[in-house]
Design a protein around this motif. Structure first.
Motif, PDB file in Angstrom:
ATOM      1  N   VAL A 213       0.975  -1.344  -0.043  1.00  0.00           N
ATOM      2  CA  VAL A 213       0.225   0.116   0.101  1.00  0.00           C
ATOM      3  C   VAL A 213       1.029   1.669  -0.528  1.00  0.00           C
ATOM      4  CG1 VAL A 213       0.057   0.082   2.342  1.00  0.00           C
ATOM      5  CG2 VAL A 213      -2.138   1.084   1.754  1.00  0.00           C
ATOM      6  N   VAL A 214       0.081   2.428  -0.844  1.00  0.00           N
ATOM      7  CA  VAL A 214       1.395   3.503  -1.177  1.00  0.00           C
ATOM      8  C   VAL A 214      -0.296   4.732  -0.444  1.00  0.00           C
ATOM      9  CG1 VAL A 214       1.305   5.191  -1.828  1.00  0.00           C
ATOM     10  CG2 VAL A 214       2.111   3.704  -2.783  1.00  0.00           C
ATOM     11  N   SER A 215       0.398   5.419   1.024  1.00  0.00           N
ATOM     12  CA  SER A 215      -0.686   6.043   1.637  1.00  0.00           C
ATOM     13  C   SER A 215       0.177   6.949   2.350  1.00  0.00           C
ATOM     14  CB  SER A 215      -1.696   4.837   2.618  1.00  0.00           C
ATOM     15  OG  SER A 215      -1.999   5.798   3.282  1.00  0.00           O
ATOM     16  N   HIS A 216      -1.006   8.220   2.406  1.00  0.00           N
ATOM     17  CA  HIS A 216      -0.011   9.231   3.584  1.00  0.00           C
ATOM     18  C   HIS A 216      -1.028   9.157   4.546  1.00  0.00           C
ATOM     19  CE1 HIS A 216       1.199  11.426  -0.007  1.00  0.00           C
ATOM     20  NE2 HIS A 216       2.321  11.784   0.317  1.00  0.00           N
ATOM     21  N   ASP A 217      -1.517   7.892   4.364  1.00  0.00           N
ATOM     22  CA  ASP A 217      -2.536   7.876   6.214  1.00  0.00           C
ATOM     23  C   ASP A 217      -1.593   6.877   7.034  1.00  0.00           C
ATOM     24  OD1 ASP A 217      -4.250   7.370   8.373  1.00  0.00           O
ATOM     25  OD2 ASP A 217      -5.752   7.274   6.947  1.00  0.00           O
ATOM     26  N   ARG A 218      -1.127   7.807   8.584  1.00  0.00           N
ATOM     27  CA  ARG A 218       0.296   7.221   8.763  1.00  0.00           C
ATOM     28  C   ARG A 218      -0.322   6.124   9.657  1.00  0.00           C
ATOM     29  NH1 ARG A 218       2.220  12.851  10.337  1.00  0.00           N
ATOM     30  NH2 ARG A 218       0.056  13.522   9.747  1.00  0.00           N
ATOM     31  N   TYR A 219      -1.911   6.770  10.457  1.00  0.00           N
ATOM     32  CA  TYR A 219      -2.847   6.026  11.085  1.00  0.00           C
ATOM     33  C   TYR A 219      -2.503   4.531  10.960  1.00  0.00           C
ATOM     34  CZ  TYR A 219      -5.327   5.448  16.046  1.00  0.00           C
ATOM     35  OH  TYR A 219      -5.564   5.580  17.387  1.00  0.00           O
ATOM     36  N   PHE A 220      -3.584   4.504   9.433  1.00  0.00           N
ATOM     37  CA  PHE A 220      -3.760   3.611   9.092  1.00  0.00           C
ATOM     38  C   PHE A 220      -2.571   2.081   9.315  1.00  0.00           C
ATOM     39  CE2 PHE A 220      -3.784   1.759   4.228  1.00  0.00           C
ATOM     40  CZ  PHE A 220      -5.630   0.786   4.515  1.00  0.00           C
ATOM     41  N   ILE A 221      -1.762   3.333   8.619  1.00  0.00           N
ATOM     42  CA  ILE A 221      -0.254   2.079   8.170  1.00  0.00           C
ATOM     43  C   ILE A 221       0.443   2.157   9.346  1.00  0.00           C
ATOM     44  CG2 ILE A 221      -0.151   3.490   5.346  1.00  0.00           C
ATOM     45  CD1 ILE A 221       2.612   4.496   6.856  1.00  0.00           C
ATOM     46  N   ASP A 222       0.140   2.516  10.142  1.00  0.00           N
ATOM     47  CA  ASP A 222       0.414   1.721  11.139  1.00  0.00           C
ATOM     48  C   ASP A 222      -0.202   0.560  12.263  1.00  0.00           C
ATOM     49  OD1 ASP A 222       3.011   2.617  13.171  1.00  0.00           O
ATOM     50  OD2 ASP A 222       1.583   3.208  15.078  1.00  0.00           O
ATOM     51  N   LYS A 223      -1.333   1.040  11.894  1.00  0.00           N
ATOM     52  CA  LYS A 223      -2.083  -0.566  12.181  1.00  0.00           C
ATOM     53  C   LYS A 223      -2.309  -1.335  11.417  1.00  0.00           C
ATOM     54  CE  LYS A 223      -4.857   1.471  15.510  1.00  0.00           C
ATOM     55  NZ  LYS A 223      -4.653   0.751  16.938  1.00  0.00           N
ATOM     56  N   ILE A 224      -1.786  -1.533  10.151  1.00  0.00           N
ATOM     57  CA  ILE A 224      -1.495  -3.159   8.940  1.00  0.00           C
ATOM     58  C   ILE A 224      -0.651  -3.360   8.646  1.00  0.00           C
ATOM     59  CG2 ILE A 224      -3.883  -1.875   8.108  1.00  0.00           C
ATOM     60  CD1 ILE A 224      -1.767  -1.599   5.431  1.00  0.00           C
TER      61      ILE A 224
END
Length: 641
Positions: A213-224
């Motif tokens: 995944v490419v994402s700027h949502d740090r909370y999201f990538i921290d969770k997954i």
């Protein structure tokens, strides 16, 4: 290992984007790719998918590995409904079921080798059918549709009538339902509200397959994530851990790199000073020694100075004057658009120095509240009162405060005519606009660049009450972190709307949630809100929560009327899943009873009376069928209960 990228290099003209990028993906890896805007993250995804070719290097996939890709621009069939499009992703299941039924009929009239061959195919198909969740695939479709923020009323909506964001959600749902071995997502959270993002986090974290995944949502990538691939100045680095782990390790790595650079620079300076002194002696031996040292110095592999992005863009936001302690008081606020009543009787107060995040689902009216406070649009009812010496600075996510026909420099100098050119240039440099960049026309800027211009204007304004609508939209991660640091240190008052949970967690001292058309206060950051969400909501709005003490003789309708919207969605999904499973069990019970009748008929057939081997086999089959039937009845009884 199911995917390997080896020495991937890509350039556009003289602009090298990726250089010798190598990494592996294992079966259940959840890998997030991070880096500044323009670092080459999307380019790398497109190379993996074969949409673009690398200049050198290669991408290797294991046999039979299926990739599923969601790009930032997705084509969606317009002549279908939401449910129809989702069902298309599972069309192989009813096709498989039809083939199973056909094989069952074929087995009735076959024997010997033919029957054995059909049964082998039948067993393989039924096993695959069960593995693909064939008996409950419709429930799975409903779960994905609801998880992505659609309701049952949306099932038959034509895709042609959906917004761009809704179409992207449909495309995401189809991808998730297709169960590829590797899910590849480019900014999947851009069009999701918090509830849908939270659902997607759970889906991906437990997904039986790999995710990139490419994402700027740090909370999201921290969770997954359990792996972070950072692309920095064309090079790639792997960190085996979550985003939080990556941040800590990256900081350690940058400090070590800076120390190594400083140490080498000190050594180079020392050697150059010694060489200069040796040459000054002007003797044959000293000159030879100087030349020898120069040769050694020339052979040293120079360490490049590490670029610390946070040092490039420093934001210092300070109010020119201090407001009174009471900054904002909202009483009985109401707003409707035609027949759509967003809210009524809303009450809110904000004190000096508070950093308040206003959160809620898409379409609930958060941005409308900000516009009402800023008096950009008229209210229907209620009062909005500002305290003494309160000066609002408003950041609009659409950047309506910018004149698209002006250059960046003109926009700033016209907005602040009393400010000298040096001051304007210094401020713009803090926001990464240097040299000729300041003469770019606003219309030619990206969304992130426009956001930085608006933030620069806000910085120079005499505001002490900042109202920000999605301030982190289009900003890359380093820019978000810099803005976070600036807002954390801001001594004035802030009210903002954001879907960026990591940003909220870092900057908010209080959260106000707009849910069920009422406001709920949470004194803390986003982690606190997540922990206390329903507890505090039930205390502040007991009439909107389901009654735990409702007597058992009340009807289900009375109970349902007490349920919140989120609980209703969860309950509806659970009921659908239950109903589907009960139907499947009833079907299995009927089939097993028919199977038992056939077995008993064969056992009682006089023609088989002397065939002991066959009778033993039939007896074993009967025992197995009886056990299955008992299990089916037991589960059916439990579910009915």
């Amino acid at each position: 290992m199911i995917l390997a990228c080896q020495n991937i290099t890509k350039a556009y003209g003289e602009n090298v984007i990726l250089k010798d990028v190598s990494f592996n993906i294992e079966k259940n890896d959840k890998c997030a790719i991070v880096g500044v805007n323009g670092a080459g993250k999307t380019t790398l995804l497109r190379i993996i998918m074969g949409i673009e070719s690398a200049d050198s290097g290669n991408v290797s996939l294991s046999k039979f590995i299926r990739l599923g890709y969601l790009s930032q621009t997705q084509d969606t069939e317009l002549d279908n409904t939401i449910y129809g499009a989702m069902k298309d992703a599972k069309k192989y299941i009813p096709e498989m079921e039809q083939r199973i039924r056909e094989l069952e009929k074929e087995m009735e009239n076959k024997s010997g080798d033919e029957l054995e061959s059909i049964m082998e195919t039948y067993n393989r198909l039924t096993t695959n059918f069960e593995r693909e969740n064939g008996y409950a695939y419709e429930s799975e479709i409903a779960g994905v549709i609801n998880g992505l923020g659609f309701t049952e009323e949306d099932y038959d909506r034509s895709i042609a009538t959906l917004s761009g964001g809704q179409k992207m959600r449909v495309a995401l749902g189809k991808l998730l339902l297709s169960h590829p071995d590797i899910i590849i997502l480019d900014e999947p959270t851009n069009h999701l509200d918090m509830n849908s993002i939270k659902w997607l986090e759970g889906f991906l974290a437990s997904y039986n397959g790999a995710v990139i995944v490419v994402s700027h949502d740090r909370y999201f990538i921290d969770k997954i994530s359990n792996k972070i691939l950072e692309i920095d100045q064309t090079k790639a680095s792997i960190y085996n851990g979550s985003y939080s782990y990556y941040r800590e390790e990256r900081a350690k790595k940058r400090r070590a790199e800076l120390q190594a650079y400083m140490k080498q620079q000190a050594e180079i300076q020392h050697q150059e000073e010694v060489i200069t002194k040796l040459k000054q002696f002007n003797r044959e031996k000293s000159i030879k020694r100087a030349e020898s040292r120069e040769k050694k110095l020339d052979k040293i592999e120079r360490i490049e100075k590490p670029i610390e992005l946070n040092n490039e863009m420093r934001l210092k936001l300070e109010p020119v004057c201090e407001s009174g302690n009471d900054v904002l008081l909202v009483e009985n606020l109401a707003k409707s658009y035609d027949d759509n009543k967003l809210f009524e009787n809303l009450n809110m107060d904000i004190k000096r120095g508070e950093h308040v995040a206003l959160i809620g689902g898409n379409g609930t009216g958060k941005t409308t509240i900000l516009k009402l406070i800023n008096r950009s649009i008229p209210k229907d009812e209620g009062t909005i009162s500002l305290g003494t010496k309160v000066r609002i600075g408003y950041f609009d996510q659409e950047h309506h405060d910018l004149n698209v026909n002006k250059t960046i420099f003109e926009e700033m100098s016209d907005s602040f005519p009393d400010m000298n050119n040096t001051r304007i240039r210094n401020v713009l440099a803090a926001f990464l606009f240097t040299g000729d960049d300041v003469f770019k026309t606003i219309s030619d800027l990206s969304g992130g660049e426009r956001g930085r211009v608006s933030l620069a204007k806000l910085m120079l304004s005499p505001a002490n009450f900042l109202i920000l609508d999605e301030p982190t939209n289009h900003l890359d991660i380093p820019s978000k972190e810099i803005l976070e640091d600036a807002l954390k240190d801001y001594t004035g008052t802030i009210l903002y709307v954001s879907h960026d949970r990591y940003f909220i967690n870092k900057t908010a001292t209080r959260i106000i949630e707009l849910r069920e058309k009422v406001l709920t206060n949470y004194i803390g950051n986003f982690d606190y809100y997540e922990e206390k969400r329903d507890d505090i909501f039930s205390v502040q709005h007991p009439d909107l929560m389901s009654m735990a003490d409702v007597s058992s003789d009340k009807t289900d309708n009375v109970k349902e009327s007490r349920l919140t919207y989120e609980q209703q969605k969860a309950e509806n999904a659970r009921q659908r899943k239950l109903s589907n499973r009960i139907r499947n069990l009833e079907k299995s019970i009927s089939e097993t009873e028919e199977e038992l009748q056939e077995i008993e008929k064969a056992i009682n057939d006089p023609a088989n009376g002397t065939n002991m081997e066959l009778l033993m086999e039939l007896s074993k089959k009967k025992e197995e069928a009886d056990q299955r039937l008992l299990e089916y009845y037991s589960e059916w009884d439990e579910l009915q209960e």
